[in-house]
Design a protein around this motif. Structure first.
Motif, PDB file in Angstrom:
ATOM      1  N   GLU A  30       0.860  -1.072   0.073  1.00  0.00           N
ATOM      2  CA  GLU A  30       0.109   0.045   0.130  1.00  0.00           C
ATOM      3  C   GLU A  30       0.782   1.302  -0.197  1.00  0.00           C
ATOM      4  O   GLU A  30       1.713   1.523   0.869  1.00  0.00           O
ATOM      5  N   SER A  31       0.640   2.014  -0.996  1.00  0.00           N
ATOM      6  CA  SER A  31       1.457   3.363  -0.991  1.00  0.00           C
ATOM      7  C   SER A  31       0.739   4.497  -0.030  1.00  0.00           C
ATOM      8  O   SER A  31      -0.417   4.168   0.455  1.00  0.00           O
ATOM      9  N   PRO A  32       1.501   5.497   0.259  1.00  0.00           N
ATOM     10  CA  PRO A  32       1.012   6.296   1.041  1.00  0.00           C
ATOM     11  C   PRO A  32      -0.514   7.138   0.561  1.00  0.00           C
ATOM     12  O   PRO A  32      -1.251   7.373   1.532  1.00  0.00           O
ATOM     13  N   LEU A  37      -6.378   6.955   1.249  1.00  0.00           N
ATOM     14  CA  LEU A  37      -7.665   6.757   0.700  1.00  0.00           C
ATOM     15  C   LEU A  37      -8.344   6.011   1.610  1.00  0.00           C
ATOM     16  O   LEU A  37      -9.693   6.066   1.978  1.00  0.00           O
ATOM     17  N   ARG A  38      -7.678   4.786   2.060  1.00  0.00           N
ATOM     18  CA  ARG A  38      -8.162   3.849   2.914  1.00  0.00           C
ATOM     19  C   ARG A  38      -8.802   4.430   4.243  1.00  0.00           C
ATOM     20  O   ARG A  38     -10.034   4.111   4.548  1.00  0.00           O
ATOM     21  N   GLU A  39      -7.971   5.227   4.711  1.00  0.00           N
ATOM     22  CA  GLU A  39      -8.031   5.855   5.807  1.00  0.00           C
ATOM     23  C   GLU A  39      -9.407   6.871   5.870  1.00  0.00           C
ATOM     24  O   GLU A  39     -10.284   7.058   6.813  1.00  0.00           O
ATOM     25  N   THR A 121     -13.868  14.122  -1.114  1.00  0.00           N
ATOM     26  CA  THR A 121     -12.509  13.766  -0.825  1.00  0.00           C
ATOM     27  C   THR A 121     -11.856  12.352  -1.341  1.00  0.00           C
ATOM     28  O   THR A 121     -10.967  11.909  -1.990  1.00  0.00           O
ATOM     29  N   ILE A 122     -12.913  11.552  -1.044  1.00  0.00           N
ATOM     30  CA  ILE A 122     -12.867  10.014  -1.345  1.00  0.00           C
ATOM     31  C   ILE A 122     -12.615   9.691  -2.924  1.00  0.00           C
ATOM     32  O   ILE A 122     -11.953   9.029  -3.364  1.00  0.00           O
ATOM     33  N   THR A 123     -13.672  10.515  -3.441  1.00  0.00           N
ATOM     34  CA  THR A 123     -13.667  10.465  -5.048  1.00  0.00           C
ATOM     35  C   THR A 123     -12.402  11.072  -5.568  1.00  0.00           C
ATOM     36  O   THR A 123     -11.841  10.294  -6.555  1.00  0.00           O
ATOM     37  N   PHE A 124     -12.065  12.060  -5.253  1.00  0.00           N
ATOM     38  CA  PHE A 124     -10.870  12.680  -5.659  1.00  0.00           C
ATOM     39  C   PHE A 124      -9.565  11.776  -5.486  1.00  0.00           C
ATOM     40  O   PHE A 124      -8.617  11.646  -6.115  1.00  0.00           O
ATOM     41  N   LEU A 125      -9.315  11.197  -4.057  1.00  0.00           N
ATOM     42  CA  LEU A 125      -8.388  10.398  -3.787  1.00  0.00           C
ATOM     43  C   LEU A 125      -8.458   9.137  -4.627  1.00  0.00           C
ATOM     44  O   LEU A 125      -7.411   8.533  -5.120  1.00  0.00           O
ATOM     45  N   MET A 126      -9.645   8.507  -5.019  1.00  0.00           N
ATOM     46  CA  MET A 126      -9.880   7.260  -5.849  1.00  0.00           C
ATOM     47  C   MET A 126      -9.332   7.796  -7.300  1.00  0.00           C
ATOM     48  O   MET A 126      -8.743   6.931  -7.888  1.00  0.00           O
TER      49      MET A 126
END
Length: 145
Positions: A30-32, A37-39, A121-126
């Motif tokens: 898992e990358s940073p 994203l997971r967090e 935020t989640i969508t942007f990180l995805m």
């Protein structure tokens, strides 16, 4: 979930919030960015779980109090002579639902605003994770050609 699983697992509905909890898969590579994203997804799940558990508890408590007060005003008991729980008709319950929604309007609006912020935020990180993975795949493809 089994140790060899490489997917998120979705559990049965929570008895208080009625939401299905997710156990997120954590990749050893898992990358940073993927961790962020997971967090973010875990935080969103925790916020939703907390809000809906509190909301549902308040709803059920106020509903019981409403039914009790209306039955008492009619001179009826909570249970009838057969031991069955007494109920109100649909019109009377509609009064409760309308009042409950009106009273909690601001809470729902704040929850919706927060929900949209978290999910944006989640969508942007995805999108960022997908872009990084696509670039990594293209570099790998170019290197192996």
């Amino acid at each position: 979930p089994p140790a060899h699983s490489r997917k998120d697992w979705i559990g049965p509905p929570d008895k208080h919030s009625n939401l299905r909890p997710v156990i997120f898969y954590v990749s050893p590579e898992e990358s940073p960015l993927e961790r962020r994203l997971r967090e973010a997804r875990q935080e969103a799940q925790a916020c939703d779980q907390c809000f809906w558990a509190r909301h549902n508890r308040a709803f059920h408590q106020e509903k019981e109090e409403f039914i009790y007060s209306r039955l008492k005003a009619k001179g009826l008991e909570v249970r009838d002579e057969t031991g069955q729980k007494a109920t109100l008709n649909a019109e009377e319950m509609a009064d409760f639902y309308k009042d409950f929604l009106s009273k909690n309007f601001r809470k729902h609006m704040q929850y919706n605003r927060d929900w949209y912020k978290r999910n944006f935020t989640i969508t942007f990180l995805m999108g960022q994770v997908a872009l990084v993975r696509a670039l990594r795949w293209l570099r790998w493809k170019k290197k192996n050609v």
